[in-house]
Design an enzyme around this catalytic site. Structure first.
Site, PDB file in Angstrom:
ATOM      1  N   GLU A 186     -24.193  -5.438   4.450  1.00  0.00           N
ATOM      2  CA  GLU A 186     -25.218  -4.665   3.849  1.00  0.00           C
ATOM      3  C   GLU A 186     -24.961  -5.210   2.267  1.00  0.00           C
ATOM      4  OE1 GLU A 186     -25.032  -0.506   4.533  1.00  0.00           O
ATOM      5  OE2 GLU A 186     -26.885   0.047   3.650  1.00  0.00           O
ATOM      6  N   LYS A 191     -34.310  -0.638   4.426  1.00  0.00           N
ATOM      7  CA  LYS A 191     -33.728   0.150   5.006  1.00  0.00           C
ATOM      8  C   LYS A 191     -34.365   1.690   5.196  1.00  0.00           C
ATOM      9  CE  LYS A 191     -28.784   2.489   5.130  1.00  0.00           C
ATOM     10  NZ  LYS A 191     -27.467   2.398   4.752  1.00  0.00           N
ATOM     11  N   ALA A 226       9.654  11.622  -0.190  1.00  0.00           N
ATOM     12  CA  ALA A 226       8.601  10.901   0.809  1.00  0.00           C
ATOM     13  C   ALA A 226       7.487  10.333  -0.077  1.00  0.00           C
ATOM     14  CB  ALA A 226       8.282  12.183   1.603  1.00  0.00           C
ATOM     15  N   ASP A 227       6.889  10.730  -1.061  1.00  0.00           N
ATOM     16  CA  ASP A 227       5.499  10.251  -1.388  1.00  0.00           C
ATOM     17  C   ASP A 227       5.710   8.919  -2.141  1.00  0.00           C
ATOM     18  OD1 ASP A 227       4.372  12.463  -0.517  1.00  0.00           O
ATOM     19  OD2 ASP A 227       4.449  13.656  -2.375  1.00  0.00           O
ATOM     20  N   SER A 228       6.704   8.977  -3.272  1.00  0.00           N
ATOM     21  CA  SER A 228       6.718   7.631  -3.833  1.00  0.00           C
ATOM     22  C   SER A 228       7.490   6.691  -2.971  1.00  0.00           C
ATOM     23  CB  SER A 228       7.449   7.935  -5.206  1.00  0.00           C
ATOM     24  OG  SER A 228       8.695   8.646  -4.686  1.00  0.00           O
ATOM     25  N   SER A 235      11.201   8.379  -6.838  1.00  0.00           N
ATOM     26  CA  SER A 235      12.206   9.350  -7.153  1.00  0.00           C
ATOM     27  C   SER A 235      12.868   9.368  -5.684  1.00  0.00           C
ATOM     28  CB  SER A 235      11.042  10.780  -6.967  1.00  0.00           C
ATOM     29  OG  SER A 235      10.508  10.958  -5.636  1.00  0.00           O
ATOM     30  N   CYS A 247     -26.828  -0.215   8.832  1.00  0.00           N
ATOM     31  CA  CYS A 247     -25.688   0.605   8.864  1.00  0.00           C
ATOM     32  C   CYS A 247     -26.189   2.102   9.346  1.00  0.00           C
ATOM     33  CB  CYS A 247     -25.264   0.665   7.507  1.00  0.00           C
ATOM     34  SG  CYS A 247     -23.443   1.397   7.422  1.00  0.00           S
TER      35      CYS A 247
END
Ligand code: DND
Ligand code: ATP
Ligand code: GLN
Length: 731
Positions: free
Chosen positions: A44, A113, A359-361, A356, A174
């Site tokens: 599209e 569309k 878990a996140d970094s 750090s 779409c």
């Protein structure tokens, strides 16, 4: 037999980069022709890129699109192959999102569309008008330069299909597929056999299944060939368009492209016998009956044959087992591919991540590691574009190029542990070990000197020195001391990202990666403008629960084993002193668990619950272990902190959009940011209801509904009250 070879494609377009887009379109046509296809479908709005947003309001954008189309039509690109191109078109005074169907250097018809995408991330009604005239095709006057160049003045414009000598083909755009009354239903009754769906559809965890079910549903009971084309990549915003172009025949997927890839162009080809469609339709009595009294739809006759008769040169494509990635793979490959596009298009020389060891970094570091692995793999597979980009970004000379992901990471990825007196050896070591496994250029710095310099300055200014709570300080002092550390990390991260390349005699700058997750953002458990503020964040809309599953998976499948240990450690901010009888923990600080936060997040956004309906739903969900009064307290506590901290959402680092419960304020979850955080009216209603329920435990049967819940849309968090499920939750 009526044998036909069709081609669809994933294209990595870039909004407003007409040269890039045209190059990809041409390459896809060349590949389609080489494969012998007679139909080529692209995504599209492929000429402009899907994500041009308010650039669609500029006449230049439409003019440039016509110029590109003219170039395609003046060359031999469309010779012998029906091409469907997506671009904006102005008719009269309205602008439409169109598919331009071209063959043999002529425009056969333009299909605007009719049902626009206008929810969640989509705002098509802001830029386009939906086409509503369904009765007949109108004449469209081509722009002068185009009509003169093509010797064609008008083309049919509107809702209709193309009747070839041997089959009928149509465009369905779409969102139309997902609308309550999709056009393909009546088109099939009109004898249309090939549907071309040009799409601009973004990645969201666990969403692919919904999309594929729609293609299968469209053709399973009414027959047909459903071609789907999608963008693939970051076209300049928070979304990752996740390809998966495919071809479905009579409910069977016979060709499927990749969902995540670094390729600019990927062609997906299928060879089909259209008599299989006719045969299926002829065998369904209800189809025959409805077709005999159908509403007629307009068509354009094109005296051209698309099919070949029976021959052994063309083998038929067989049904495939659909390939789905597990959510952990989706978290690895989607954000990693997005980061690669962002890096190569931004002009930066790499990424810098404050790591750090939490878990996140660590998840973000693993995703960058995954990106490096994908780059090396794609180069080994012979992708010249990826190779050229990698050589440029990594500053390789003398014909060198990346062959080892760790070596590549060393060039383009800085990680930095910024410890304070509150950091533990454990997190510091975890950061270092992970950096070694990934190959990043790792730094370890102490920020204590800067913190104490700031505190001395503050003391000189005010005569006071704040103390931590464990040392007898107040909550305000305790927070202030934490936030200084967090904000210094941000300042240091940006300084290092801009100056480290200079230190290492490299040109350019690095982009700072953020790593706050969606749950912390929702609860406001982050310091505004601290290390959670960065240039971009690949995990900003992924839940902690999903991230932990990802870490376990990545430890094995990405080959970064230390992630298993990272995952097992309890989440902590390490902003307060650790004492024998005290160590700071996220869930204790927040007053709720990450699992609970995920539930609140889904109810709030996906199921559109205000405080009262969240309370009612949670009475069902948690009623076997909590009294209504306890549920009421939890809900009120969540809404209090959510609303106090909502202002933080206005400055969230732009994040990869991966979840429909994202609280991202700028494009997706549009809300006020100044609330009455006491919610007096709503909380009173909750309290009244809780009192009426009189502290009873709600008896909930282990109903079959509870078991039936689809863990993929519910995130495995359990049932929401019956009837409140949202089939479009993944959109
Ligand atoms: N309505 C409003 N509209 C616009 N702005 C508003 C506002 N109310 C406050 N503010 C502003 O926001 C400030 C308060 O927000 P903020 O400075 O973030 O501070 P605040 O939210 O009070 O504290 C940060 C929170 O994040 C937690 N945390 C946990 C883990 C890691 C980290 C980390 O950073 O590493 C942080 C930390 O323990 C604490 O609970 C006010 O000082 C004021 O400047
Ligand atoms: N000691 C540190 N060294 C480097 N960066 C840090 C450090 N502590 C925090 N950060 C950065 O600040 C961000 C926010 O800190 P926070 O303590 O909230 O971590 P988090 O969001 O729980 O992430 P993590 O699980 O990676 O610790 C982290 O994601 C990280 O990028
Ligand atoms: N471009 C569109 O029409 C988007 C449709 C739909 N919401 C999707 O994500 O697939």
């Amino acid at each position: 037999m009526r044998l036909i070879k069709v081609a669809t494609c994933n294209l990595n377009q870039w909004a407003m980069d007409f040269d890039c887009n045209l190059k990809n379109i041409k390459e896809s046509i060349s590949m389609a022709k080489e494969a012998g296809a007679v139909i080529r479908l692209g995504p599209e709005l492929e000429i402009t890129g899907y994500g041009c947003e308010d650039h669609f309001l500029e006449l230049d954008t439409v003019t440039h699109a016509w110029e590109c189309l003219k170039e395609l039509l003046l060359g031999d690109w469309t010779d012998g192959i029906l091409c469907s191109f997506g671009m904006p078109v102005i008719k009269g005074s309205e602008r439409y999102n169109c598919q331009i169907l071209c063959l043999n250097r002529k425009i056969v018809m333009i299909r605007p569309k009719m049902w626009l995408a206008n929810d969640g991330n989509y705002r098509e009604l802001r830029w386009f008008t939906a086409w509503k005239q369904k009765e007949y095709l109108e004449d469209f006057q081509l722009p002068t330069e185009v009509s003169e160049a093509l010797s064609q003045t008008t083309v049919p414009f509107g809702y209709g299909y193309i009747q070839f000598l041997d089959t009928a083909v149509v465009a369905e755009v779409c969102e139309e597929l997902f609308s309550p009354i999709p056009p393909h239903a009546e088109l099939a009754l009109n004898g249309v056999e090939v549907f071309m769906n040009a799409s601009g559809s973004h990645h969201q965890l666990r969403k692919l299944d919904l999309r594929l079910r729609a293609f299968i549903g469209a053709t399973h009971t009414r027959g047909g060939v459903y071609m789907y084309s999608n963008h693939q990549g970051c076209d300049g915003g928070r979304l990752y368009y996740d390809g998966c172009s495919c071809v479905v025949v009579n409910g069977d997927v016979v060709a499927q492209g990749s969902q995540f890839s670094l390729k600019d162009v990927e062609l997906v080809v299928a060879q089909i016998d259209l008599d299989a469609v006719a045969s299926l339709r002829g065998s369904i009595s209800s189809f025959q009956e409805q077709a005999s009294c159908k509403k007629k739809i307009s068509s354009v006759a094109v005296p051209f044959k698309l099919c070949q008769s029976f021959n052994l040169q063309m083998a038929l494509s067989s049904p495939l087992k659909i390939r789905y990635h597990c959510p952990e793979e989706e978290i690895a490959f989607g954000p990693a591919s997005w980061l690669w596009d962002y890096l190569r298009r931004s002009g930066a020389s790499g990424y810098l991540l404050p790591l750090s060891g939490g878990a996140d970094s660590s998840s973000v570091a693993a995703i960058v590691g995954c990106m490096c692995q994908l780059v090396v793999k794609e180069i080994a597979n012979g992708d010249e574009q990826v190779k050229a980009d990698a050589i440029r970004i990594g500053h390789y000379t003398d014909g060198q190029f990346p062959t080892d992901s760790k070596e590549f990471a060393k060039r383009i990825f800085y990680t930095v542990f910024m410890g304070s007196e509150n950091s533990s050896e454990a997190t510091k070591t975890r950061a270092k070990v992970l950096a070694d496994e990934i190959g990043s250029w790792h730094l370890d710095v102490s920020i204590d000197g800067v913190v104490s310099a700031l505190l001395s300055l503050f003391q000189t200014l005010t005569g006071k020195r704040p103390r931590y709570k464990v040392d007898g300080g107040s909550n305000i002092e305790n927070l202030g001391l934490q936030n200084i550390q967090a904000r210094i990390r941000m300042v240091l991260a940006f300084m290092l990202a801009s100056l480290l390349p200079w230190v290492h005699s490299k040109p350019g700058f690095y982009l700072v990666l953020g790593s706050s997750n969606v749950d912390e953002a929702l609860r406001g458990y982050l310091t505004k403008y601290d290390c959670s503020s960065a240039d971009i964040n690949p995990i900003g809309s992924i839940s902690k629960t999903d991230l932990r599953a990802f870490l376990k998976w990545a430890a094995i499948h990405l080959g970064f084993p230390s992630l298993a240990e990272v995952e097992a450690a309890p989440p902590t901010a390490e902003l307060e002193p650790i004492r024998v009888n005290y160590s700071q923990l996220d869930e204790v600080d927040m007053g709720m668990t990450y699992e609970e936060l995920s539930v609140y997040g889904r109810l709030r956004k996906i199921f559109r619950c205000g405080p009262l309906s969240m309370f009612k739903n949670l009475c069902y969900k948690w009623g076997t272990r909590l009294t209504p009064a306890e549920v009421a307290e939890k809900v009120k506590y969540f809404f209090k902190y959510y609303s106090i901290n909502r202002h933080k959402m206005t400055v969230l680092t732009p994040s990869y959009h991966a979840e429909s419960y994202s609280p991202e304020d700028n494009r997706f979850d549009l809300r006020q940011f100044l609330y009455n955080a006491r919610w007096p009216y709503q909380f009173r209603k909750i309290d009244e209801l809780a009192r009426d329920l009189d502290g009873d435990k709600v008896t909930i049967m282990k109903s079959t509904d509870q078991k039936k819940v689809d863990v993929r849309t519910d995130g495995g968090m359990g049932v929401v009250a019956a009837g409140s499920g949202d089939p479009r939750a993944g959109f």
